[in-house]
Motif scaffolding. Sequence first.
Motif, mmCIF file in Angstrom:
data_model
loop_
_atom_site.group_PDB
_atom_site.id
_atom_site.type_symbol
_atom_site.label_atom_id
_atom_site.label_comp_id
_atom_site.label_asym_id
_atom_site.label_seq_id
_atom_site.Cartn_x
_atom_site.Cartn_y
_atom_site.Cartn_z
ATOM 1 N N ALA A 109 -4.503 -16.829 8.704
ATOM 2 C CA ALA A 109 -5.088 -18.166 8.605
ATOM 3 C C ALA A 109 -6.594 -18.201 8.806
ATOM 4 C CB ALA A 109 -4.421 -19.083 9.635
ATOM 5 N N ARG A 110 -7.165 -17.235 9.568
ATOM 6 C CA ARG A 110 -8.529 -17.452 10.063
ATOM 7 C C ARG A 110 -9.510 -16.304 9.871
ATOM 8 N NH1 ARG A 110 -8.895 -21.670 14.084
ATOM 9 N NH2 ARG A 110 -6.875 -22.623 14.555
ATOM 10 N N TRP A 111 -9.056 -15.107 9.567
ATOM 11 C CA TRP A 111 -9.974 -13.975 9.609
ATOM 12 C C TRP A 111 -10.834 -13.882 8.345
ATOM 13 C CZ3 TRP A 111 -7.770 -8.970 12.247
ATOM 14 C CH2 TRP A 111 -7.302 -9.310 13.535
ATOM 15 N N ASN A 112 -11.715 -14.844 8.166
ATOM 16 C CA ASN A 112 -12.707 -14.711 7.111
ATOM 17 C C ASN A 112 -13.907 -13.947 7.654
ATOM 18 O OD1 ASN A 112 -14.424 -16.620 8.496
ATOM 19 N ND2 ASN A 112 -13.181 -18.265 7.634
ATOM 20 N N ALA A 113 -14.890 -13.682 6.799
ATOM 21 C CA ALA A 113 -16.018 -12.837 7.205
ATOM 22 C C ALA A 113 -16.808 -13.463 8.347
ATOM 23 C CB ALA A 113 -16.928 -12.579 5.998
ATOM 24 N N LYS A 114 -17.022 -14.769 8.304
ATOM 25 C CA LYS A 114 -17.791 -15.431 9.367
ATOM 26 C C LYS A 114 -17.069 -15.323 10.705
ATOM 27 C CE LYS A 114 -19.566 -19.952 10.795
ATOM 28 N NZ LYS A 114 -19.672 -21.397 10.433
ATOM 29 N N ASP A 115 -15.780 -15.560 10.706
ATOM 30 C CA ASP A 115 -14.997 -15.516 11.938
ATOM 31 C C ASP A 115 -15.020 -14.119 12.545
ATOM 32 O OD1 ASP A 115 -12.759 -16.744 13.736
ATOM 33 O OD2 ASP A 115 -11.871 -14.892 12.945
ATOM 34 N N VAL A 116 -14.738 -13.114 11.745
ATOM 35 C CA VAL A 116 -14.709 -11.738 12.250
ATOM 36 C C VAL A 116 -16.090 -11.316 12.734
ATOM 37 C CG1 VAL A 116 -14.276 -9.327 11.652
ATOM 38 C CG2 VAL A 116 -12.737 -11.113 10.801
ATOM 39 N N SER A 117 -17.120 -11.663 11.988
ATOM 40 C CA SER A 117 -18.476 -11.254 12.348
ATOM 41 C C SER A 117 -18.914 -11.860 13.666
ATOM 42 C CB SER A 117 -19.440 -11.664 11.232
ATOM 43 O OG SER A 117 -20.772 -11.320 11.575
ATOM 44 N N ARG A 118 -18.673 -13.126 13.866
ATOM 45 C CA ARG A 118 -19.118 -13.776 15.099
ATOM 46 C C ARG A 118 -18.380 -13.242 16.314
ATOM 47 N NH1 ARG A 118 -19.625 -20.167 14.675
ATOM 48 N NH2 ARG A 118 -19.958 -19.787 16.915
ATOM 49 N N ARG A 119 -17.093 -12.991 16.181
ATOM 50 C CA ARG A 119 -16.342 -12.464 17.320
ATOM 51 C C ARG A 119 -16.729 -11.013 17.617
ATOM 52 N NH1 ARG A 119 -11.609 -11.705 16.371
ATOM 53 N NH2 ARG A 119 -11.273 -12.402 14.211
ATOM 54 N N MET A 120 -16.978 -10.231 16.581
ATOM 55 C CA MET A 120 -17.407 -8.853 16.795
ATOM 56 C C MET A 120 -18.767 -8.802 17.473
ATOM 57 S SD MET A 120 -16.170 -6.774 13.365
ATOM 58 C CE MET A 120 -16.807 -5.224 13.975
ATOM 59 N N ASP A 121 -19.693 -9.634 17.035
ATOM 60 C CA ASP A 121 -21.018 -9.639 17.635
ATOM 61 C C ASP A 121 -20.952 -10.067 19.098
ATOM 62 O OD1 ASP A 121 -24.036 -9.492 17.178
ATOM 63 O OD2 ASP A 121 -23.815 -11.516 17.977
ATOM 64 N N PHE A 122 -20.131 -11.048 19.398
ATOM 65 C CA PHE A 122 -19.934 -11.487 20.784
ATOM 66 C C PHE A 122 -19.425 -10.332 21.634
ATOM 67 C CE2 PHE A 122 -17.555 -13.293 24.285
ATOM 68 C CZ PHE A 122 -18.293 -14.406 24.682
ATOM 69 N N GLU A 428 -19.763 -20.127 23.318
ATOM 70 C CA GLU A 428 -20.294 -19.823 21.988
ATOM 71 C C GLU A 428 -19.191 -19.761 20.938
ATOM 72 O OE1 GLU A 428 -22.779 -16.408 21.667
ATOM 73 O OE2 GLU A 428 -23.653 -16.695 23.653
ATOM 74 N N LEU A 429 -17.978 -19.450 21.383
ATOM 75 C CA LEU A 429 -16.865 -19.262 20.449
ATOM 76 C C LEU A 429 -16.006 -20.518 20.295
ATOM 77 C CD1 LEU A 429 -15.683 -15.692 21.558
ATOM 78 C CD2 LEU A 429 -17.206 -16.287 19.659
ATOM 79 N N ASP A 430 -16.379 -21.617 20.980
ATOM 80 C CA ASP A 430 -15.536 -22.810 20.953
ATOM 81 C C ASP A 430 -15.288 -23.306 19.535
ATOM 82 O OD1 ASP A 430 -15.287 -22.750 23.664
ATOM 83 O OD2 ASP A 430 -16.587 -24.479 24.062
#
Length: 435
Positions: A109-122, A428-430
């Motif tokens: 449902a959610r693992w698009n590039a923006k989602d994965v990138s932001r969580r990885m960077d965090f 930041e992830l809210d």
Amino acid sequence: MQIPSSGAYIFENACLHASLTVGADGPVDAEGFMRVDIVIEGDRICSIVPHRLGTPPSPGAINLKGRIVLPCFVDCHTHLDKGHIWPRSPNPDGSFAGALRATHADRTARWNAKDVSRRMDFALRTAFAHGTRAVRTHLDSAAPQDAISWPVFEDMRERWRGRIELQAACLVGIEETRDQTWFAGLAARVANARGVLGAVTYMVPDLDALLDQMFALAIEHDLDLDFHADETDALDAISLKKIAEAALRHRFEGKILVGHCCSLARQADSDVLDTLDKVAWAKMAVVSLPMCNLYLQDRRHDGTTPRWRGVTLLHEMKARGIPVAVASDNTRDPFYAYGDLDMLEVYRMATRILHLDHPVGDWPRTVAQTPADVMRLTRTGVLQPGGPADLVVFKGRNWTELLSRPEADRIVIRDGRPIDTSLPDYAELDELMGT
């Protein structure tokens, strides 16, 4: 503690562990520590010399008064693509099956590039602040996720170059490799990204044939291998032995790292000895994930307490010369609700769960030099003259002090200078969590 922003300086009366120090002589105490003076110039360690106890402090030197200094950590088994999804996709019962279901639903449902990138960077900012210099992450790579996560990883590796050495291994179930055309394409993608070929192995009927295919592709593309194996208490889960036998069949000369290997601790001594002999002959390395496996393995839902720890036989492996490491594994996702990519926490928990003490010996290598060797990183995970000035200064002066507190006020030195060790705020992830 005032560390100069430029020029040379000296850490005087520092406490270094002999197992993680190269090129320094001097007396070693019962815990393996030596008192030294460290001269740092620019981004390098110029010298490490024995400290003369009782001598007055040198003018301008920073007197550590026996505080422990360790090389920056190496975390060789993580899942940055899964990290921090617990708030939106919790595991309702804490079971392995529940983790699989929750992760699959969240990924779909959610693992698009923006989602994965932001969580990885965090996650990487967190690891960096804790003092980690290198990370290997597994990337869920079943189609279509491979086309999303691998480009994100390659971009992240470039963004973090010079701060964290980032590696990736593909992660698919071994049964998915039966589609030979697709898996050959994935191996080519991994090779183009300078990654590592990986899979989760379990006792499928054609395991030997599928492993042969993996080894052949690894040899064709000059890839190292990284497996999840036997993350269960089932006595018949012997894929670690099967991997070793495949490595011997193919005379594989690359690096092989195998994670988990939980079921080995449940098997008969004769079977254990046979497996460990083959692993040693194949020159494989093993990483235990003590926090995640303690959380998942033997979790019961009948009102009874778990009866075993879920970790593999690191002492027996090490006695046979098998390189062994411990690592973070999952972080705040359905497989492990906790964790912060803090390798001091990992080593603290590993010491308690696996009894990596009394004596300590060279067990500290499990979070530094050994995983660095597995990841083919030179001058990493050790402190040595001429090597990089990448180190962590703690308040603890011995193991019981170091491993009894979180050491949240540690000083992380990168390229000879202290970094900002402020941790990123979960808020930041809210937006990604829907809150």
